[in-house]
Each structure stands twice: as C-alpha cells, then as structure tokens.
Design a protein around this motif. Structure first.
Motif, mmCIF file in Angstrom:
data_model
loop_
_atom_site.group_PDB
_atom_site.id
_atom_site.type_symbol
_atom_site.label_atom_id
_atom_site.label_comp_id
_atom_site.label_asym_id
_atom_site.label_seq_id
_atom_site.Cartn_x
_atom_site.Cartn_y
_atom_site.Cartn_z
ATOM 1 N N ALA A 144 11.912 -3.340 4.871
ATOM 2 C CA ALA A 144 10.843 -2.873 3.980
ATOM 3 C C ALA A 144 9.717 -2.234 4.782
ATOM 4 O O ALA A 144 9.161 -1.196 4.397
ATOM 5 C CB ALA A 144 10.319 -4.026 3.139
ATOM 6 N N ARG A 145 9.369 -2.844 5.915
ATOM 7 C CA ARG A 145 8.327 -2.276 6.776
ATOM 8 C C ARG A 145 8.768 -0.936 7.352
ATOM 9 O O ARG A 145 8.003 0.029 7.392
ATOM 10 C CB ARG A 145 8.009 -3.249 7.909
ATOM 11 C CG ARG A 145 6.842 -2.828 8.783
ATOM 12 C CD ARG A 145 6.920 -3.510 10.127
ATOM 13 N NE ARG A 145 8.050 -3.001 10.904
ATOM 14 C CZ ARG A 145 8.769 -3.747 11.751
ATOM 15 N NH1 ARG A 145 8.528 -5.029 11.883
ATOM 16 N NH2 ARG A 145 9.760 -3.205 12.433
ATOM 17 N N GLU A 164 12.048 -2.536 -5.426
ATOM 18 C CA GLU A 164 13.181 -3.463 -5.391
ATOM 19 C C GLU A 164 13.119 -4.361 -4.153
ATOM 20 O O GLU A 164 13.419 -5.556 -4.227
ATOM 21 C CB GLU A 164 14.499 -2.687 -5.422
ATOM 22 C CG GLU A 164 14.747 -1.872 -6.686
ATOM 23 C CD GLU A 164 14.989 -2.730 -7.916
ATOM 24 O OE1 GLU A 164 15.387 -3.901 -7.763
ATOM 25 O OE2 GLU A 164 14.775 -2.218 -9.037
ATOM 26 N N ALA A 165 12.733 -3.793 -3.015
ATOM 27 C CA ALA A 165 12.655 -4.577 -1.777
ATOM 28 C C ALA A 165 11.536 -5.609 -1.858
ATOM 29 O O ALA A 165 11.725 -6.778 -1.497
ATOM 30 C CB ALA A 165 12.440 -3.649 -0.584
ATOM 31 N N LEU A 166 10.367 -5.192 -2.336
ATOM 32 C CA LEU A 166 9.245 -6.117 -2.451
ATOM 33 C C LEU A 166 9.565 -7.259 -3.409
ATOM 34 O O LEU A 166 9.280 -8.427 -3.118
ATOM 35 C CB LEU A 166 7.990 -5.368 -2.924
ATOM 36 C CG LEU A 166 7.286 -4.509 -1.877
ATOM 37 C CD1 LEU A 166 6.282 -3.569 -2.535
ATOM 38 C CD2 LEU A 166 6.586 -5.372 -0.827
ATOM 39 N N GLY A 177 9.934 -11.406 -3.072
ATOM 40 C CA GLY A 177 9.048 -12.267 -3.852
ATOM 41 C C GLY A 177 7.608 -11.800 -3.862
ATOM 42 O O GLY A 177 6.691 -12.581 -4.113
ATOM 43 N N ILE A 178 7.398 -10.506 -3.593
ATOM 44 C CA ILE A 178 6.064 -9.914 -3.480
ATOM 45 C C ILE A 178 5.844 -8.945 -4.639
ATOM 46 O O ILE A 178 6.745 -8.203 -5.010
ATOM 47 C CB ILE A 178 5.917 -9.185 -2.127
ATOM 48 C CG1 ILE A 178 5.991 -10.200 -0.982
ATOM 49 C CG2 ILE A 178 4.622 -8.390 -2.056
ATOM 50 C CD1 ILE A 178 6.071 -9.565 0.396
ATOM 51 N N ASP A 179 4.639 -8.944 -5.192
ATOM 52 C CA ASP A 179 4.318 -8.049 -6.302
ATOM 53 C C ASP A 179 4.292 -6.593 -5.827
ATOM 54 O O ASP A 179 3.615 -6.269 -4.840
ATOM 55 C CB ASP A 179 2.940 -8.382 -6.892
ATOM 56 C CG ASP A 179 2.874 -9.785 -7.463
ATOM 57 O OD1 ASP A 179 3.923 -10.280 -7.917
ATOM 58 O OD2 ASP A 179 1.778 -10.377 -7.466
ATOM 59 N N ALA A 180 5.014 -5.736 -6.542
ATOM 60 C CA ALA A 180 4.985 -4.294 -6.246
ATOM 61 C C ALA A 180 3.857 -3.679 -7.078
ATOM 62 O O ALA A 180 4.085 -3.047 -8.104
ATOM 63 C CB ALA A 180 6.330 -3.658 -6.570
ATOM 64 N N TYR A 216 0.832 -1.208 0.000
ATOM 65 C CA TYR A 216 0.000 0.000 0.000
ATOM 66 C C TYR A 216 0.868 1.260 0.000
ATOM 67 O O TYR A 216 0.549 2.254 -0.662
ATOM 68 C CB TYR A 216 -0.934 -0.019 1.210
ATOM 69 C CG TYR A 216 -2.027 1.013 1.152
ATOM 70 C CD1 TYR A 216 -3.039 0.929 0.200
ATOM 71 C CD2 TYR A 216 -2.061 2.072 2.055
ATOM 72 C CE1 TYR A 216 -4.047 1.876 0.151
ATOM 73 C CE2 TYR A 216 -3.063 3.025 2.009
ATOM 74 C CZ TYR A 216 -4.058 2.920 1.052
ATOM 75 O OH TYR A 216 -5.055 3.859 0.993
ATOM 76 N N ALA A 217 1.987 1.223 0.733
ATOM 77 C CA ALA A 217 2.913 2.361 0.723
ATOM 78 C C ALA A 217 3.486 2.559 -0.678
ATOM 79 O O ALA A 217 3.616 3.692 -1.155
ATOM 80 C CB ALA A 217 4.039 2.138 1.737
ATOM 81 N N HIS A 218 3.828 1.447 -1.350
ATOM 82 C CA HIS A 218 4.332 1.542 -2.722
ATOM 83 C C HIS A 218 3.254 2.103 -3.651
ATOM 84 O O HIS A 218 3.536 2.970 -4.488
ATOM 85 C CB HIS A 218 4.775 0.159 -3.208
ATOM 86 C CG HIS A 218 5.200 0.141 -4.643
ATOM 87 N ND1 HIS A 218 4.338 -0.214 -5.666
ATOM 88 C CD2 HIS A 218 6.382 0.459 -5.241
ATOM 89 C CE1 HIS A 218 4.970 -0.118 -6.815
ATOM 90 N NE2 HIS A 218 6.215 0.281 -6.596
#
Length: 554
Positions: A501-502, A541-543, A547-550, A445-447
């Motif tokens: 990332a958090r 890049e962090a997400l 392995g998480i969709d940005a 959500y931040a992204h």
C-alpha cells in the motif's frame, strides 16, 4: 485478472521445462517477473544455466498464451515484461468495485487471535496480536476463504481465580466512570499484593480453581460474571481499533463437555506419557527438555490440556487452523504443535510475533505497570486532531474530530502491522502520524488526493490505452495487488500488504508529479483520469483490507 498472468507464466514454465516449481519472483527494475528455473535444471541437464535459459526462452515464445508478453534471457535468468494489452486489462479490472477479490474457496479456515487473559485492559503489547490477526482475517476474506475468527477465553486459569478471590475478599466497589476491564485490573493488582503479604491466600485461590473445574455452580457463576465484565471492556477497545471476532470460545466448555478428559485419556496411552505427582509428556525425543504438564498433582487439568482439546475441536471443524501468539509463547506453542502431531490431530499454523512497545518501557498487568490500549488510542486521537487542525483549520470541529479518529486508527494499525511479525518494534508517535512520510495517514492522504482529482474532473470517460513510462509503471504497481493478497494468506505475513500500500502511494505520488492530469486534454486526460480512478479504488481496497478507513478528505 493480473494474478492470472502470473499463474499462466508459472504453468507455461513448468510444462516447457518439465519441472514442478517454476521459481517465479517479481523481476525488479528490468522485468515484471523473472524465473531462476535454469539453475535448478543445470545439474539434471548437464548444461550451463545460460544455455538452458536461452533454450527455454525459444520454446516459451512459441506458446500462444504468452503472445502479449516479452520474454528474454538475461544470462541465466528468464525475464518476462508485460505489454500494453496486459496493462489495459489490469486497469479495466482495477476500476471495478472489489478489485483484488480472489475466487471463492472451499477450504474452511479458523483464525484465533488476541485471546488475552481477562484480568485487565488490553495493553499496547496485546494490540499487535489483535491488529496482525484482524488484518490476516480481512485478507483471508478478500482471498475468498470461508473464515471464522475466534477469541479463546481463558475463564479457568489462576489469574481469573485471583480476580474472583479479590472480588470476594477486598473492597471491589467500581469507581465512577471506571471501565469494566480497568476495574478488573485494579482488583487483580490489589489481590496480588495481598498474596505477596500472606501465602495462605494461595490455598484459597487453589480451592477456587478446584471448585470451578468440578463445576460448583456458585463458583462457576462468579468466574463467568467477572470474565464477562472484562470481555465487555475488551469489546469496546477492539471496536475502537476496528477489530472484530465472530465467536468467543470459552475454555471451560472443554471441561464441561468432557473433551479435556478425553484428550488426557488419549495422552495417557502414548509412550511419551509420564506420571509421578503430575501427568506430563516427555517430548525430549523431539528436542524439548521441559516437561509438558497436562494435569496437576491435585487432579485439576492445566491450560495446556484444555488448549489441546480446543485445537482438536478446531481441527475437526476446519481445514486450516491458524493461531496468532506472542513470542513468549514459542515454547508452549511448539509443544502444542508437537503433541497434536503425536495425537494424530491437525497441527495448527502459528504466527509468532515479537512485541511492540512505547519509549516509556515494558508492561506488566500483574505489577500494575502497563499502558492500556485505551490510553494509546486516546493519545493518538488527540495528537491526530492537533495535526488535522494545523492542516485544515477551516473545517468545523466535528469534521476535524471525525478525520482525526480515522487518522489515529490508521496511525496505530499501520505502524504496528508494517513490521514483519518476527521483528520487535517501538511505536513512534511522530512517525506514525507523519502525513508526509511512509505512514498510515500518508497512504490515506494519497487516497484522498486521488478522490480530490476525480471530484474536480466531474466526469471520467474511461480509456485504458496507456502510453507513457509513468502511466505504465503505475498500472503495473496496481497489477500487483491481487498477487499480494494471495501471498499474505499463503505466507501469513500481513506486513506485505502494508508495504504494498505504501509503495502504491509512492508510485502514485511520483506519477502525479511527473504527469499532468486535470490540465491534460482529450484522450490523454481520459486515460490519466481512468488511471487515477484505478489507483483510488485499489488504495481503497488495500486500506480497507488493512482495517483502515479510506477517507476521501484530509
């Protein structure tokens, strides 16, 4: 690059203080970096750490490469505070694609993870292995290492022999719509129930194991057929978890190519070897009381022997060997490491993890009591879809389902990887899908918020001259990213990236609430939009390394 400044300071302290370890760490509230080197020098120099710190600061201030850094002694600590020139360089780097990529390495790395027995679906307990392993793999690639990710296929063990016996002797008709690995599990569970009723079946299972090891073509084909079917089911599950392997290495290969027999021959010559009915190693001199069995009384090798052959092969072909194993493998993993040392072979690094569970309780494939990873994914996606529908009812259903799939993946992967591997965890449905709390969807959500700001701005005129406390704090948080990647691969702790990332999402949200971005004007607007672009790129890049969709919209 930001991590270069860390290296520059580290080198400067080593050279100035005449030490091999600069003892650098993140400085917390009052500094960007801090060193405790004065403590380690106190005995050698016979001076108080406070005096040593003051003397070192005076010398470090003379070094031209540190001219943009404020250096001060706070008691026995040496603090380093980066100036505006540093944060400008950080943002210049952070707006570029691939931010956080480290220089290409020559050290070849092999990483083995998941490697679950192919006797039923992957369950919730297995996927912590998969997610830890896959996140480490992504971090190693980002850190510039040539990497091969392997799945070690146990295609010769007793559990597989039980599966084959079941298919040979029971009604093995596949049910309509039944996934391959679920079919295997159903037959495996039924076969175990038959074994409990008739001990004579055990002899038939043992005979299958002897035949497969001796290379009987028909038996080998039966084993391979059922194992392959189960692996097909695993691949579907892992694809839904965004987990990938480069190679599936079959345990039986190390029987067929003679390397298991070679390892057994070498072990027989070691002073720790003992032979009665079985061949085993006495590792009591290294603190192990249990026998480390290598070969059964019927002449067949055990899993440990084939595993040793596999690791000897890995050691010859790679510079760094890493395994991800559950905590229930701690003893056998430690015995493996010890035996590799006895053989003079490369010793693998092992990441042991405690188990993830659901509030519903523990799992056992043999007893038929497990919650499959497929069921978990389906349920999380359903709950994610409900949450997305509440938040964005105006979106078409297809778009809501697409967002829900990404959010569900983030919820599972983040909630599992955020906890240090050595700690057990319970997957909490509510917390994992909470957009407002510190979850995977919260970071997504931040992204998405950063993307929305940039889209509303239309165009960004890059400006790297930051001014306010909030701007500089956010830039310094961005600066940590390359160093975090370096730490993850050095310490084999993927949770560090999840925590980072958090924290970056937290810092960005704080910045967004304190500082006007779109409503600001001129140079102020330019530099804040540039900072938002740097945040968006760093979160992306962090997400992706997690392995998480940005995703750009939620």
């Amino acid at each position: 690059m930001p991590d270069d400044m860390f290296a520059t300071i580290d080198t400067a302290i080593r050279e100035t203080a005449g030490v091999t370890d600069a003892l650098l760490a993140e400085g917390g509230e009052h500094a960007d970096l801090a060193s405790t080197v004065a403590f380690s020098l106190a005995k050698q120099r016979k001076q108080a750490p406070v005096k040593i710190a003051q003397d070192l600061v005076a010398e470090l201030k003379k070094r031209p490469e540190l001219s943009t850094v404020t250096i001060e002694a706070k008691g026995p600590y040496i603090n380093f505070i980066f100036g505006k020139a540093y944060v400008s360089d950080v943002i210049r780097a952070a707006v570029k694609p691939g931010y956080g990529n480290l220089e290409t390495k020559t050290q070849r790395v092999v990483l083995e993870h998941t490697s679950a027995n192919p006797n039923g679906p992957l369950h919730v307990g297995h996927i912590r292995n998969s997610i830890i392993g896959d996140t480490l793999a992504r971090a190693f690639r980002k850190a510039g290492y040539p990497l091969e990710v392997e799945y070690y296929v146990n295609d010769m063990g007793r559990q597989i022999a039980i599966v084959v016996w079941g298919f040979n002797n029971l009604d093995s008709t596949q049910l309509p719509g039944e996934k391959e690995d679920a079919h295997i599990a159903r037959i495996y569970i039924a076969a175990n129930r038959e074994i409990e009723k008739d001990e004579g079946i055990t002899q038939q299972v043992n005979l299958l194991m002897q035949r497969v090891e001796s290379g009987d073509p028909a038996t080998v084909e039966k084993f391979k057929k059922e194992v392959s079917r189960c692996l097909d089911g695993f691949r579907v599950t892992m694809k839904n978890l965004n987990v990938a392997h480069d190679k599936f290495v079959w345990e039986s290969d190390f029987i067929r190519n003679g390397s298991t027999e070679e390892i057994i021959g070498r072990l027989k010559e070691k002073p720790q070897a003992r032979e009665d009915e079985t061949l085993y190693l006495d590792l009591s001199e290294f603190g192990f009381e249990n026998k480390y069995v290598i070969r059964r009384s019927d002449g067949t090798s055990v899993y440990a022997a084939r595993d040793l052959a596999f690791h000897a092969w890995k050691g010859k072909n790679f510079d760094r060997v890493i395994d991800v194993l559950g905590a229930d493998h701690k003893l056998i993993g430690a015995q493996l490491q010890c035996t590799m040392k006895v053989l003079g072979e490369k010793v693998p690094e092992i990441v042991f993890f405690e188990f993830v569970s659901l509030p519903e309780g523990s799992m056992s494939t043999r007893a038929g009591k497990f919650i499959s990873a497929d069921d978990l994914i389906t349920e999380v996606r359903k709950r994610a879809f409900d949450e997305v529908t509440v938040r964005r009812p105006e979106l078409p259903e297809d778009e809501r389902r697409k967002i829900a799939a990404s959010v569900g993946l983030a919820a599972i992967r983040y909630d599992i990887v955020k906890v240090s591997p050595e700690k057990s965890t319970v997957f909490d449905w509510k917390e994992a899908l909470d957009f407002e709390r510190q979850s995977g969807p919260y970071i997504q959500y931040a992204h998405a918020r950063a993307c929305s700001i940039l889209e509303k701005a239309d165009d960004v005129t890059e400006c790297f001259e930051l001014e306010t406390e909030q701007e500089i704090a956010l830039a310094k948080q961005i600066a940590r990213f390359p160093g975090i990647i370096k730490r993850v691969v050095a310490e084999l702790r993927p949770n560090l990236l999840a925590i980072y990332a958090r924290e970056l999402a937290d810092t960005f949200n704080s910045f967004y609430h304190f500082e006007q971005v779109l409503k600001s004007e001129g140079k102020v607007r330019d530099r804040r939009l540039t900072l938002v672009l740097a945040v968006q790129n760093t979160l992306k890049e962090a997400l992706e390394t997690l392995g998480i969709d940005a995703i750009r919209s939620m």
